[in-house]
Design a protein around this motif. Structure first.
Motif, short mmCIF file in Angstrom:
data_model
loop_
_atom_site.label_atom_id
_atom_site.label_comp_id
_atom_site.label_asym_id
_atom_site.label_seq_id
_atom_site.Cartn_x
_atom_site.Cartn_y
_atom_site.Cartn_z
N SER A 1 0.83 -1.12 0.07
CA SER A 1 -0.01 -0.05 0.00
C SER A 1 0.92 1.22 -0.03
O SER A 1 0.55 2.40 -0.53
N ARG A 2 2.11 1.14 0.55
CA ARG A 2 2.74 2.44 0.75
C ARG A 2 3.20 2.87 -0.75
O ARG A 2 3.39 3.90 -0.91
N ILE A 3 3.53 1.85 -1.57
CA ILE A 3 4.10 2.16 -2.96
C ILE A 3 2.96 2.73 -3.75
O ILE A 3 3.26 3.72 -4.36
N ARG A 4 1.58 2.49 -3.06
CA ARG A 4 0.44 2.91 -4.05
C ARG A 4 0.05 4.19 -3.54
O ARG A 4 -0.65 5.08 -4.21
N MET A 5 0.79 4.51 -2.33
CA MET A 5 0.52 6.07 -1.93
C MET A 5 1.47 7.05 -2.43
O MET A 5 1.21 8.40 -2.54
N ASP B 1 4.12 8.58 -11.35
CA ASP B 1 4.96 9.07 -12.43
C ASP B 1 4.18 8.98 -13.93
O ASP B 1 4.17 7.91 -14.31
N PRO B 2 3.75 10.16 -14.33
CA PRO B 2 3.03 10.01 -15.68
C PRO B 2 3.70 9.35 -16.85
O PRO B 2 3.09 8.77 -17.67
N SER B 3 5.02 9.02 -16.74
CA SER B 3 5.86 8.45 -17.71
C SER B 3 5.78 7.04 -17.53
O SER B 3 6.39 6.43 -18.31
N SER B 4 5.60 6.46 -16.33
CA SER B 4 5.36 4.91 -16.23
C SER B 4 3.93 4.73 -15.88
O SER B 4 3.34 4.97 -14.96
N PRO B 5 3.54 4.00 -16.88
CA PRO B 5 2.21 3.18 -16.97
C PRO B 5 1.98 2.34 -15.63
O PRO B 5 0.80 2.58 -15.11
N ALA B 6 3.06 1.57 -15.45
CA ALA B 6 2.82 0.89 -14.03
C ALA B 6 2.72 1.82 -12.75
O ALA B 6 1.52 1.26 -12.01
N SER B 7 3.29 2.77 -12.60
CA SER B 7 3.23 3.76 -11.66
C SER B 7 1.80 4.38 -11.72
O SER B 7 1.37 4.41 -10.37
N VAL B 8 1.45 4.71 -12.75
CA VAL B 8 -0.06 5.22 -12.72
C VAL B 8 -1.00 4.31 -12.59
O VAL B 8 -2.13 4.71 -11.65
N ALA B 9 -0.84 3.18 -13.06
CA ALA B 9 -1.96 2.07 -12.57
C ALA B 9 -1.89 1.90 -11.41
O ALA B 9 -3.12 1.35 -10.99
N ARG B 10 -0.93 1.69 -10.56
CA ARG B 10 -0.89 1.05 -9.38
C ARG B 10 -1.21 2.24 -8.05
O ARG B 10 -1.80 1.98 -7.01
N ALA B 11 -1.37 3.36 -8.55
CA ALA B 11 -1.21 4.67 -7.63
C ALA B 11 -2.65 4.76 -7.04
O ALA B 11 -3.49 4.84 -7.90
N ARG C 1 12.73 -5.41 -18.34
CA ARG C 1 11.16 -5.36 -18.41
C ARG C 1 10.62 -6.33 -17.28
O ARG C 1 11.53 -7.05 -16.73
N THR C 2 9.38 -6.36 -16.86
CA THR C 2 9.01 -7.55 -16.23
C THR C 2 9.27 -8.81 -16.39
O THR C 2 9.19 -9.12 -17.77
N HIS C 3 9.95 -9.72 -15.41
CA HIS C 3 10.05 -11.14 -15.53
C HIS C 3 11.36 -11.15 -16.49
O HIS C 3 11.67 -12.16 -16.90
N GLY C 4 12.22 -9.94 -16.17
CA GLY C 4 13.49 -10.34 -17.03
C GLY C 4 14.52 -11.08 -16.34
O GLY C 4 14.31 -11.42 -15.05
N ARG C 5 15.46 -11.63 -16.96
CA ARG C 5 16.43 -12.33 -16.24
C ARG C 5 17.83 -11.93 -16.61
O ARG C 5 18.07 -11.38 -17.81
N ILE C 6 18.64 -12.30 -15.68
CA ILE C 6 19.85 -11.65 -15.70
C ILE C 6 20.82 -12.73 -15.31
O ILE C 6 20.89 -13.45 -14.45
N ALA C 7 21.94 -13.20 -16.23
CA ALA C 7 22.65 -14.13 -16.00
C ALA C 7 23.97 -13.59 -15.71
O ALA C 7 24.71 -12.68 -16.75
N ALA C 8 24.92 -13.82 -14.71
CA ALA C 8 25.78 -13.11 -14.31
C ALA C 8 27.09 -13.84 -14.05
O ALA C 8 27.19 -14.84 -13.12
N CYS C 9 27.97 -13.72 -15.01
CA CYS C 9 29.25 -14.78 -14.75
C CYS C 9 30.39 -13.93 -14.46
O CYS C 9 31.14 -14.55 -14.32
N GLY C 10 30.15 -12.78 -14.50
CA GLY C 10 31.52 -11.86 -14.10
C GLY C 10 31.07 -10.43 -13.75
O GLY C 10 29.96 -9.98 -14.38
N MET C 11 31.95 -9.52 -13.18
CA MET C 11 31.52 -8.25 -13.05
C MET C 11 32.77 -7.44 -13.32
O MET C 11 33.46 -6.76 -12.10
N ILE C 12 33.72 -7.58 -14.47
CA ILE C 12 35.00 -7.26 -14.63
C ILE C 12 35.13 -5.79 -14.02
O ILE C 12 36.23 -5.51 -13.72
N SER C 13 34.15 -4.86 -14.23
CA SER C 13 34.37 -3.39 -13.82
C SER C 13 34.72 -3.05 -12.33
O SER C 13 35.19 -2.33 -11.84
N GLN C 14 34.35 -4.29 -11.53
CA GLN C 14 34.44 -4.08 -10.30
C GLN C 14 35.98 -4.72 -9.53
O GLN C 14 36.13 -4.56 -8.42
#
Lengths: 348, 348
Positions: free
Chosen positions: A61-65, A69-79, B249-262
């Motif tokens: 609920s806190r996130i929905r309060m 952000d008008p540029s984010s459809p997800a943000s608009v949908a949940r607020a 995007r929602t349900h995105g996947r990140i495969a992480a085998c290294g973080m050379i910048s660190q």
């Protein structure tokens, strides 16, 4: 024919959002207002008028309060909308129904407004009819609702627990955490919980600590898990996640359904040891129970016998009356609740 | 009977670690020294004397140059020793063998020292006999070795790609990245790569950018992925990971085998948007190809036909001679290489 003499309206008290919130929410960000509700739903619609019995207090609920952000459809949908009642999950009873699957008197749980009566249009992805009323109805806001499904999916499906593994649960006494702790014991795991008071750490864990009393969270975890953590059920985020990563074992799994510690911060806490995920080949999986509603009936088949046999316990923190809704919800972000926080609006 | 007149020793040049490294490694942290090697392995042992042909330059070597932390067995186990040759993966030829599975003249790849000759005790988890020598032998340090297996497991198994999904590859021209890019195209994905120069972005990606020329990484990703990223193959970490999370995007996947910048930073960069993993229900999976050696022969069956038919290309950056090993290895951390960096010590 007019229904002469039949009462067709009622007063409907509602919990209204006064303004968008930044930082910690205050009770004054919400107020109670009385409106009038028509006790008959429009013929030919798919609507159901319900009387709300129990409302769930959820960190989300806190996130929905937050101001959308008008540029984010997800943000608009949940607020939430200013000047309108907030909403969430609740248990309710059908009073008048035009929906073919619901008749007057049916009990259900799902999305409702924070008000005495709501007009809803039930769908299989937002409402579930209650077929088992031999258990406390309030459980459908917790143990038998979203928090229960969250614990079940997160622990059994996402964490793939094995007997003898070590499990850490943050927000150990909360709506989800107290269940994960019991599931972990049932799976033969060693389980430790953390909470914000001594009282809250007494939930049958093998070990527990009050994170507010620990100067060094990583040291506290090392003390409880000298061999490291296999599974972390993440409810809080921030510094706790960092300390957990330090103490995670190789091939550890983290199921993340919330990060309540971050919701009220204007600037989120930073994570310093992200590369640990690579070094220890850790899997971190964000998830939301609402995406697993297809498993709900399987979940009920699993959990109801445990509840009826008293093998699973569930602690609730029930505030009485809609007028106490704002303080119950705000209290959640200060860790005031012991167990699942909910509001009883009316009895069945 | 003594082998009168038979040469039984040889000079063995080695690349030696001068001191433990903090921050960026320098060429002077390594030096070349000549030692003598016995060209016969002890009878009755399981040892094999190999002549090293190609040595792989791997980001992970930087971690092994770090001063070990005595309280961490993993840190002690992986750390190189001062005054001793560094080691890694290489392609080699058996010169003298007491091991029942290896005979003189056999080719193999696996763990060897950075030296002209190494005495190894092959095991199935550290060495593979080379059965296909119709392809360039150097490929067994890259396309047909750990980087190839990393790309294969990470992309196909961990990222679960679907046709039409969007894929982002950092270190796009590197040993692993250039393969992931090609796998993603083969899977019908839209794939974008980032690298540290214009030259390096020309690897057949649908789009690419030079991260050193972008003021705002998140904006660059938004430009390339207006609809967001489904899959991120993580090789670099740090600011790039943060920008990717913003664009995932929602349900995105990140495969992480290294973080050379660190690896060369005394203080790692922090992650500001960890909670995005929850909000977008993202899966982040750290992994290491060495834990998937049971899939190696399946991987070869898959990849060799593509290589022979010219459907997969592989760009190598080959330094000639062991004496150029230190500069080749150090160059990796400054992004000097175009394609897989390796050292040719000798030809077969």
């Amino acid at each position: 024919m007019a229904n002469i003499g039949v009462v067709t309206t009622a007063t409907n008290n509602q919990v209204i959002l006064r303004n968008y919130v930044s930082g910690f929410p205050k009770e004054s960000d919400l107020y109670i207002a009385a409106t009038t509700v028509d006790l008959r739903v429009p013929p030919g619609s798919m609507a159901v008028l319900v009387k709300n019995l129990y409302l769930s207090c959820d960190p989300f609920s806190r996130i929905r309060m937050e101001k959308p952000d008008p540029s984010s459809p997800a943000s608009v949908a949940r607020a939430y909308s200013i000047g309108k009642p907030i909403s969430g999950y609740g248990v309710a009873k059908a009073i008048d129904s035009c929906h073919p699957n619901y008749k007057n008197g049916d009990l259900l749980w799902g999305r409702v407004g924070w008000e005495e009566y709501s007009v809803i249009t039930p769908t299989p992805s937002s409402h579930f009819k209650i077929h088992h009323a031999d258990v406390p109805l309030s459980f459908y806001t917790g143990l038998l609702g979203i928090p229960g499904l969250t614990a079940y999916i997160g622990f059994y499906e996402i964490c793939s627990p094995k007997k003898g593994e070590t499990v850490f649960v943050s927000a150990a006494s909360g709506a989800v955490g107290q269940l994960v702790g019991q599931f972990a014991k049932m799976a033969g795991c060693y389980v430790v919980g953390s909470a914000s008071s001594e009282e809250k750490t007494k939930f049958g864990y093998d070990d527990a600590f009050n994170y507010k009393e620990e100067k060094d969270l990583s040291a506290a975890l090392k003390r409880c898990f000298p061999e490291g953590i296999d599974i972390y059920f993440e409810n809080v985020g921030g510094k706790m996640l960092e300390a957990v990563l330090e103490n995670m074992r190789t091939h550890g799994r983290i199921a993340a359904c919330g990060m309540i510690s971050q919701y009220n911060l204007k600037k989120p806490e930073v994570l310093h040891n992200t590369a640990t995920i690579v070094h220890k080949r850790i899997r971190v999986q964000g998830f939301a129970a609402v995406e697993f509603f297809d498993r709900y009936s399987k979940f009920l088949d699993f959990i109801l016998p445990h509840v009826r046999e008293g093998k699973l316990t569930y602690v609730e923190d029930i505030s009485q009356g809609l007028e106490n809704g704002p303080s119950a919800l705000i209290g959640l972000f200060h860790g005031k609740n012991v167990g699942k926080q909910l509001v009883e609006v009316a009895r069945v």
